[in-house]
Motif scaffolding. Structure first.
Motif, PDB file in Angstrom:
ATOM      1  N   ASP A   3     -29.207  72.553  91.515  1.00 24.54           N
ATOM      2  CA  ASP A   3     -28.208  71.938  92.368  1.00 24.54           C
ATOM      3  C   ASP A   3     -28.261  72.621  93.737  1.00 24.54           C
ATOM      4  O   ASP A   3     -27.694  73.698  93.927  1.00 24.54           O
ATOM      5  CB  ASP A   3     -26.833  72.096  91.720  1.00 24.54           C
ATOM      6  N   LEU A   4     -28.956  71.982  94.675  1.00 27.45           N
ATOM      7  CA  LEU A   4     -29.089  72.578  96.005  1.00 27.45           C
ATOM      8  C   LEU A   4     -27.761  72.630  96.750  1.00 27.45           C
ATOM      9  O   LEU A   4     -27.560  73.503  97.596  1.00 27.45           O
ATOM     10  CB  LEU A   4     -30.142  71.826  96.824  1.00 27.45           C
ATOM     11  N   THR A   5     -26.858  71.741  96.415  1.00 21.75           N
ATOM     12  CA  THR A   5     -25.539  71.797  97.041  1.00 21.75           C
ATOM     13  C   THR A   5     -24.839  73.093  96.650  1.00 21.75           C
ATOM     14  O   THR A   5     -24.252  73.774  97.492  1.00 21.75           O
ATOM     15  CB  THR A   5     -24.691  70.575  96.621  1.00 21.75           C
ATOM     16  N   GLU A   6     -24.915  73.451  95.375  1.00 17.72           N
ATOM     17  CA  GLU A   6     -24.300  74.685  94.898  1.00 17.72           C
ATOM     18  C   GLU A   6     -24.990  75.900  95.518  1.00 17.72           C
ATOM     19  O   GLU A   6     -24.327  76.855  95.926  1.00 17.72           O
ATOM     20  CB  GLU A   6     -24.357  74.757  93.368  1.00 17.72           C
ATOM     21  N   HIS A   7     -26.306  75.870  95.612  1.00 18.83           N
ATOM     22  CA  HIS A   7     -27.020  76.996  96.218  1.00 18.83           C
ATOM     23  C   HIS A   7     -26.684  77.123  97.701  1.00 18.83           C
ATOM     24  O   HIS A   7     -26.587  78.235  98.218  1.00 18.83           O
ATOM     25  CB  HIS A   7     -28.527  76.883  95.996  1.00 18.83           C
ATOM     26  N   PHE A 142     -28.144  72.965 104.377  1.00 18.64           N
ATOM     27  CA  PHE A 142     -27.049  72.011 104.559  1.00 18.64           C
ATOM     28  C   PHE A 142     -27.534  70.796 105.355  1.00 18.64           C
ATOM     29  O   PHE A 142     -27.231  69.651 105.007  1.00 18.64           O
ATOM     30  CB  PHE A 142     -25.871  72.683 105.270  1.00 18.64           C
ATOM     31  N   ARG A 143     -28.279  71.044 106.416  1.00 19.37           N
ATOM     32  CA  ARG A 143     -28.801  69.929 107.223  1.00 19.37           C
ATOM     33  C   ARG A 143     -29.747  69.054 106.415  1.00 19.37           C
ATOM     34  O   ARG A 143     -29.726  67.828 106.531  1.00 19.37           O
ATOM     35  CB  ARG A 143     -29.498  70.455 108.473  1.00 19.37           C
ATOM     36  N   ARG A 144     -30.576  69.692 105.598  1.00 26.99           N
ATOM     37  CA  ARG A 144     -31.495  68.922 104.751  1.00 26.99           C
ATOM     38  C   ARG A 144     -30.720  68.062 103.764  1.00 26.99           C
ATOM     39  O   ARG A 144     -31.058  66.903 103.542  1.00 26.99           O
ATOM     40  CB  ARG A 144     -32.431  69.852 103.992  1.00 26.99           C
TER      41      ARG A 144
END
Length: 175
Positions: A3-7, A142-144
């Motif tokens: 989960d890249l949002t969590e990272h 975040f931008r990605r």
């Protein structure tokens, strides 16, 4: 899949924690450090724990698909360097304790907190450099993620957008 949002949230949280710990190191450094273990050990423990958490996160990211995403491997390398800086800061806190307690062991030890204060200053510097890296990587990620939510064709991969770049290794290390 991770989960890249969590990272991304965790990266931002590390940035804030490093700023707080750096401020605490500065506060301790400006004092007399009369009780070094009592005054510095809590900071040292927090920085050590943060270093372990960050290393765990770098590991988790490294065994995921993250390194294969655009800019992922480079960001991971920057985070690994920042983890080393955090670990060094924790070690410097322990050295600050040691240097201040030497007066109990050696007659010719420096009775002033000058050496310990210098170790804490160096720990502050390392934490601030690591914080800069964490902030930059979090902003890139975040931008990605924001870009991928607005462009459906990039949902499973990241773009290379983002102006914030972590400092180059030579810029982070001045010592």
């Amino acid at each position: 899949m991770i989960d890249l949002t969590e990272h991304t949230r965790l990266l931002g949280q590390v940035y804030l924690t490093l700023r707080e710990l750096s401020t605490e190191a500065a506060r301790i450094r400006k004092g007399e450090i009369a009780k070094p273990v009592r005054e510095i050990a809590p900071l040292s423990l927090q920085v050590h724990e943060l270093a372990a958490q960050c290393t765990r996160q770098v590991h988790d990211l490294s065994v995921s698909h993250y390194p294969t995403t655009a800019g992922g491997a480079e960001s991971l390398a920057h985070l690994a360097g920042a983890c080393a800086q955090i670990s060094l800061a924790a070690t410097l806190c322990n050295l600050a304790i040691h240097h201040r307690t030497e007066i109990c062991l050696y007659e010719d030890a420096d009775p002033t907190p000058a050496t310990s204060a210098e170790q804490l200053r160096r720990a502050e510097d390392e934490m601030q450099r690591a914080a800069t890296t964490y902030r930059a990587v979090a902003q890139q990620l975040f931008r990605r993620l924001a870009s991928s939510t607005t462009r459906p064709e990039f949902v499973h991969r990241t773009s290379t957008q983002g102006n914030a770049k972590p400092p180059a290794p030579a810029d982070r290390r001045r010592n």
